[in-house]
Structure formats: C-alpha cells, structure tokens
Design a protein around this motif. Structure first.
Motif, PDB file in Angstrom:
ATOM      1  N   ILE A 123      32.044  27.320 -34.147  1.00 42.18           N
ATOM      2  CA  ILE A 123      32.110  25.896 -34.470  1.00 42.18           C
ATOM      3  C   ILE A 123      30.957  25.574 -35.412  1.00 42.18           C
ATOM      4  N   ALA A 124      31.300  25.102 -36.604  1.00 36.54           N
ATOM      5  CA  ALA A 124      30.314  24.818 -37.644  1.00 36.54           C
ATOM      6  C   ALA A 124      30.206  23.313 -37.859  1.00 36.54           C
ATOM      7  N   HIS A 125      29.447  22.942 -38.880  1.00 36.86           N
ATOM      8  CA  HIS A 125      29.205  21.542 -39.233  1.00 36.86           C
ATOM      9  C   HIS A 125      29.727  21.336 -40.652  1.00 36.86           C
ATOM     10  N   PRO A 126      30.147  20.125 -41.006  1.00 40.63           N
ATOM     11  CA  PRO A 126      30.613  19.899 -42.382  1.00 40.63           C
ATOM     12  C   PRO A 126      29.621  20.357 -43.451  1.00 40.63           C
ATOM     13  N   ASN A 128      27.651  22.965 -43.427  1.00 38.03           N
ATOM     14  CA  ASN A 128      27.533  24.414 -43.629  1.00 38.03           C
ATOM     15  C   ASN A 128      28.864  25.141 -43.448  1.00 38.03           C
ATOM     16  N   ILE A 129      29.960  24.405 -43.593  1.00 36.62           N
ATOM     17  CA  ILE A 129      31.270  25.022 -43.348  1.00 36.62           C
ATOM     18  C   ILE A 129      31.568  26.147 -44.330  1.00 36.62           C
ATOM     19  N   GLN A 130      31.068  26.048 -45.564  1.00 36.65           N
ATOM     20  CA  GLN A 130      31.338  27.108 -46.539  1.00 36.65           C
ATOM     21  C   GLN A 130      30.678  28.422 -46.120  1.00 36.65           C
ATOM     22  N   VAL A 131      29.434  28.332 -45.641  1.00 35.26           N
ATOM     23  CA  VAL A 131      28.751  29.529 -45.127  1.00 35.26           C
ATOM     24  C   VAL A 131      29.520  30.097 -43.937  1.00 35.26           C
ATOM     25  N   ALA A 132      29.975  29.213 -43.057  1.00 37.37           N
ATOM     26  CA  ALA A 132      30.724  29.651 -41.881  1.00 37.37           C
ATOM     27  C   ALA A 132      32.023  30.359 -42.274  1.00 37.37           C
ATOM     28  N   LEU A 133      32.711  29.820 -43.266  1.00 31.55           N
ATOM     29  CA  LEU A 133      33.963  30.442 -43.723  1.00 31.55           C
ATOM     30  C   LEU A 133      33.720  31.855 -44.251  1.00 31.55           C
ATOM     31  N   MET A 141      36.776  37.332 -38.155  1.00 36.11           N
ATOM     32  CA  MET A 141      37.255  36.315 -37.224  1.00 36.11           C
ATOM     33  C   MET A 141      38.448  35.582 -37.833  1.00 36.11           C
ATOM     34  N   PRO A 142      39.554  35.430 -37.097  1.00 33.31           N
ATOM     35  CA  PRO A 142      40.695  34.671 -37.614  1.00 33.31           C
ATOM     36  C   PRO A 142      40.286  33.234 -37.952  1.00 33.31           C
ATOM     37  N   LYS A 143      40.840  32.693 -39.027  1.00 35.82           N
ATOM     38  CA  LYS A 143      40.452  31.351 -39.459  1.00 35.82           C
ATOM     39  C   LYS A 143      40.747  30.299 -38.397  1.00 35.82           C
ATOM     40  N   ARG A 144      41.780  30.508 -37.590  1.00 33.07           N
ATOM     41  CA  ARG A 144      42.111  29.533 -36.548  1.00 33.07           C
ATOM     42  C   ARG A 144      41.033  29.472 -35.467  1.00 33.07           C
ATOM     43  N   ASN A 145      40.176  30.493 -35.409  1.00 32.98           N
ATOM     44  CA  ASN A 145      39.090  30.501 -34.423  1.00 32.98           C
ATOM     45  C   ASN A 145      37.837  29.813 -34.942  1.00 32.98           C
ATOM     46  N   LEU A 146      37.896  29.320 -36.174  1.00 34.28           N
ATOM     47  CA  LEU A 146      36.785  28.571 -36.760  1.00 34.28           C
ATOM     48  C   LEU A 146      37.138  27.090 -36.735  1.00 34.28           C
ATOM     49  N   LEU A 147      36.246  26.280 -36.168  1.00 34.03           N
ATOM     50  CA  LEU A 147      36.433  24.839 -36.074  1.00 34.03           C
ATOM     51  C   LEU A 147      35.216  24.139 -36.663  1.00 34.03           C
ATOM     52  N   VAL A 148      35.361  22.846 -36.939  1.00 37.17           N
ATOM     53  CA  VAL A 148      34.267  22.100 -37.544  1.00 37.17           C
ATOM     54  C   VAL A 148      34.023  20.819 -36.753  1.00 37.17           C
ATOM     55  N   LEU A 149      32.764  20.462 -36.572  1.00 35.47           N
ATOM     56  CA  LEU A 149      32.423  19.224 -35.879  1.00 35.47           C
ATOM     57  C   LEU A 149      32.940  18.027 -36.670  1.00 35.47           C
ATOM     58  N   GLY A 150      33.244  16.954 -35.954  1.00 35.86           N
ATOM     59  CA  GLY A 150      33.796  15.761 -36.585  1.00 35.86           C
ATOM     60  C   GLY A 150      35.267  15.614 -36.247  1.00 35.86           C
TER      61      GLY A 150
END
Length: 550
Positions: A123-126, A128-133, A141-150
């Motif tokens: 779970i990342a933040h808006p 730093n989402i690019q770094v997380a991606l 990690m599958p993209k569906r397992n990545l989420l973003v706050l907000g």
C-alpha cells in the motif's frame, strides 16, 4: 564478576495477548466519538470508534480479497496521515505482519524491503506511487496487490478503500506463547554490513515496549486526561509507531499529525491547539532553542517534550532549557530492536546528556573490549535483556546470532556510561552507523554506491557531528582513479554527491566529499574509520583542506 543493572522500578505484568486486543480493549473508557488522530494540514479527523471499526473492516478485506492471513506481510509505503493506522493495524488484525517503509525510499531500496519481507500486499501513497509501481514490477508483485491510500485510483492502481468490507474480521486469539513468538511488525534497521535488516517484532515485544513506556510516563506525569500530542516523526519508524500511535489508541490521547516538520506550522499548531506533549529529535530541539521568532508564539500549553532517535547532547538540552524553562525535556534511549525503548529520564532526576534510567523488566550490562564488566562511570558496550527485545532479523540468522547472545542479551553496539544514580549516558558507538537527524545511515551502503562511479578508485564514509544542525553528517573520503586539479575539485565533489543522491533516500545523501590519496585500512582490508574520525578532530583546529559541502 558479571555486573548487572536492573530498573529501580518493579517489574510489571506484560499482557499475554495479541496486539490488537491490547490496543482496543479500552481500559481508560475512551468514548467512541473521541477524535484521536487529527491532520494538521487537512483538518481531517479519525475517532476511536472509526479507527477500531475500519481496522477490522480492512482486515476482512485483506482476508476476503487476497486470502491474507498468518505469515503474510503487508508493506506500507506512506508518510504520516490519519489513515496510516488502518493498514498498519489491519494487516495485524487479519493475522499477518505489517512492514512499514520509508516513503522516501528509492526503487532499489523498496525492492530490497519487499524481497526480505516477501510482502504479499503493498500500500503506497499518491506521492510515491510511481516508485511503488516500479518496485512492485521488479519484485514480481501482481499489480492488483498494489493499492494506494485515498479514495481514488491512480495509474490504474485501486484505492485502499476497496478493502473496507461490510463485515468485520474476528481477530484470532493468541496464546501467551504465540504472542511471544509471532511477529506483528517488520521494521527495517540499517546494519554495518550495508543494507537494512528486517527486525521481527513480536506481539509481546510491541505490547511490552508500549506498556513499559507508559509506566514511566505515568511516573513523570500521572494526569493522562489532559494530554494533547503533536507528532511529525515518521510513523514508519518504530519510535512513532509504538510510542505515538500505540499510546494514542491505548490511552485515548489525541494527536495532531504533521507529514513532516515545518517550524511555523509546528509553533502555530502548539499555540492554536494548546498542545501539551511533543515527540522530537535533537536537531529540532536545537532549532527550537535558536529560533529567533520563538517569543512571538504562545507556547505556554506545552509541558512535556520527549527526545529520542539520536543522542541529545548536554549543550543542546541546556540551550532548550533556557528557552523553555517550564517544559520537562525527557530523553530516552532505545532501538528498533528494543521495541523501541530501554531507558527514560525521570522528572526531578534529570542530568543534561543522560538518557535516563532503565525501564521496568529490563536488565543491562556494560561490557569492555576485554569482556570484563565496566564499573560506575566507566565506558562499556551496552547489552540489554527484556520482554521488548526483538525476535531477530528476518532471513538473517548470522546477524541475529551476532546481535543476541546465548543469554538473550542484545549487544547494542553503543558505548554507555552509568553514574552513581544508575543514570545512563550514551558516549560512543562501536557500530559504524551514522545517525542523520534520527535516521540510520550505513556507511558500507554509501561506499558500495560510490565505488560504482567510474571516477572512484577507493572510498570510505564516516559520520561527522555538525553542532549547527545537531546531527551527524555523512562525509565521504574518496580516492580518484585519475588525479584532478584544484579548480575541478568542487565540481567533481558535487558530481559524486549527485551520483549517490540519485540512488538513495534523501536522508542518506553524502553531505561532504574530501579527496585523499589513500584510505586507512587494516592488513585484512577493513577500513579504519576511527583513524578518519581522529583526523576530523585534528582538522577542527587546523586550516581547511579541499572539500565540498551541499
């Protein structure tokens, strides 16, 4: 003869339960409607009832959508916010582990943490989402397992609110033995070997750290009902995670949250919100003591300041006392590995430069280089044992064995002195970590990056204390592959600092470069950092040599 130091306070009973029941059992009768976390910038609030309800709903979402459970890890890549608490505790409520990471990490640094923790969810933040991606892709990690706050999707990454199910998870009870042996947090602590190591903190460790701190906090100020805190310290760090976040939920103390320190925002918030308590680090304490407009603010509500994460010098504490004569400044000592507290200063028993006395349930030794025990006012490495000592380092048995001995003493690597009142003072460090504004910086990691530069033949990095900023700064000593003339030294130094800065978080950046002919080393090739530190001390009284400073 072994000399053991024990707390002057009697041992307390550490609850034999899991962390979530401990935090939400509400022994102080907190009203469900009471705001506990308040965003200084957006004015958003989260009440005790909202937090408890949404933690359990998010835990249900993790279980239902991802099959998340015992042994699974959620990596939380985010700065302070009122919603930080939801995934931080939701993963634990679902039966798993939370691994918070520095929101300023580079892609490489985040990938390392994902690999060591084997994180299932990120779970990342808006911001730093690019770094997380990029890190998630490299980690696999599958993209569906990545989420973003907000509440909104970003780059096709779903918001973490999709986890908030209608049902509430039922937290599985833990036996006393399970609470002792199961990790709930996996925070990362830098080591002298370079990359950060994952510190396995058990449910019992986390509860003990919170309960032990509360015991001495009650001693220093029994009236808990009038406390109102202000925190800018990063909640991914064990200091704010276990002391600020946990205590707010356990006691019902409201905390105003800042994403990062800003002097005017901090002072205005203390004045307008009538803040009573603040958690600080030495560089900020020094900045407050020297701030020229300090007297234009009404700071009379402030009664307590707690300092940790780096040593607070006698000079800085004295300067603060001049400007804040009615504020009790208490220094504590601990590590991520001690969850995170070991000593705390007591009201009416302070000494400038001391980090206080042992908290209950803890035992300490001070051991000299020859293995004998140091006596009063004699320096020795601080060894600690207690219910708050970590389980060990994730996937690093060698480092665990090197840090925790057969008698369960944690070898801190810090050199301490104990006075005749059994107050502790941290006076030096055996380990080579640099403490930059409370963050740990491993010299070996920076050296490894510098050596990748085509300009560098050899190098060494040490921490040099800067009294102006009240912190250590990473200094690099560099041997170049090809000599350069004096007029190009400054540009070359800047280029090397930029080379490192592009690959690390901002707090790890090299602040000075000095060009030398050779790096002092032992016959086996180990860098003699103490020789470099001694040179720095000598240079304080000599003329300057070619260097560059950011």
């Amino acid at each position: 003869m072994v000399k053991l130091y024990r707390s002057r306070f009697p041992d307390i009973d550490i609850p034999k339960t899991g962390l979530i029941p401990y935090l939400f059992e509400n022994p102080y009768g907190i009203p469900e409607s009471k705001p506990l976390f308040i965003d200084v910038h957006t004015k958003e609030t989260r009440t005790f009832g909202q937090i408890k309800d949404n933690v359990l709903r998010l835990a249900a979402g993790l279980q239902d959508m991802y099959g998340f459970g015992q042994g699974d890890v959620l990596a939380l890549f985010a700065p302070n916010s009122v919603d930080f608490v939801l995934p931080a505790l939701g993963a634990i409520a679902a039966g798993g582990v939370t691994s918070p990471s520095n929101p300023r990490y580079s892609v490489t640094e985040l990938v390392h943490q994902l690999q060591v923790s084997n994180a299932k969810i990120l779970i990342a933040h808006p911001d730093n989402i690019q770094v997380a991606l990029e890190a998630a892709q490299l980690f696999g990690m599958p993209k569906r397992n990545l989420l973003v706050l907000g509440n909104a999707s970003i780059h096709d990454v779903l918001p973490f609110t999709v986890l908030l199910q209608a049902r509430r998870a039922i937290v599985a009870p833990l036996t006393a033995e399970e609470a002792k042996s199961r990790p709930c947090y996996l925070c990362f602590s830098s080591g002298t070997t370079g990359k950060a190591k994952g510190v396995m903190t058990s449910h019992t460790n986390a509860i003990a750290g919170t309960a032990l701190f509360m015991t001495l906090e009650d001693h220093n100020e029994p009236n808990v009902n009038q406390r109102h805190g202000l925190n800018f310290l990063p909640m991914f760090h064990m200091y704010a995670l276990l002391i600020v976040l946990h205590l707010s939920l356990r006691r019902g103390t409201p905390v105003d949250l800042m994403a990062q320190f800003d002097m005017n925002v901090f002072l205005n918030t203390v004045q307008q919100r009538r803040i009573t308590h603040a958690w600080l680090v030495p560089p900020v304490i020094l900045a407050l003591a020297k701030y020229p407009q300090l007297k234009t603010f009404d700071l009379t509500s402030l009664t307590h300041v707690f300092s940790a994460a780096a040593p607070l010098s006698k000079e800085v504490s004295e300067a603060f006392a001049v400007q804040f004569p009615t504020v009790f400044l208490s220094q504590g000592y601990g590590m991520t590995e001690t969850s995170p507290i070991a000593t705390i200063e007591l009201l009416n028993d302070t000494a400038h430069g001391s980090c206080g006395v042992l908290v209950p349930n803890m035992v300490a030794r001070l051991v000299k280089e020859d293995g004998s025990d140091a006596q009063l006012n004699e320096p020795g490495e601080l060894w600690l044992k207690g219910p708050n000592i970590m389980l060990g380092y994730m996937k690093n048995e060698q480092a665990t064995v090197e840090t925790i001995d057969a008698d369960q003493f944690l070898h801190t690597g810090d050199v301490a002195v104990v006075d005749d009142k059994e107050r502790f003072y941290i006076v030096d460090r055996i380990k080579e970590l640099i403490k930059y504004k409370g963050f740990q910086v491993a010299p070996a990691e920076l050296e490894g990056i510098l050596l990748k530069s085509p300009l560098v033949s050899d190098c060494a990095v040490i921490g040099v204390y800067d009294p102006v900023q009240a912190t250590e700064l990473p200094h690099a000593y560099v041997v170049l592959k090809s000599p350069i003339d004096a007029q190009h030294m400054n540009d070359t130094a800047k280029a090397l600092m930029a080379f490192v800065a592009n690959q690390v978080a901002s707090f790890k950046q090299i602040r000075h470069v000095r060009f030398v002919d050779t790096i002092p080393k032992t016959a086996s090739g180990k860098i003699l950092r103490r020789v470099l530190r001694d040179q720095v001390k000598q240079e304080l009284h000599a003329s300057s040599t070619p260097s560059s400073k950011l």
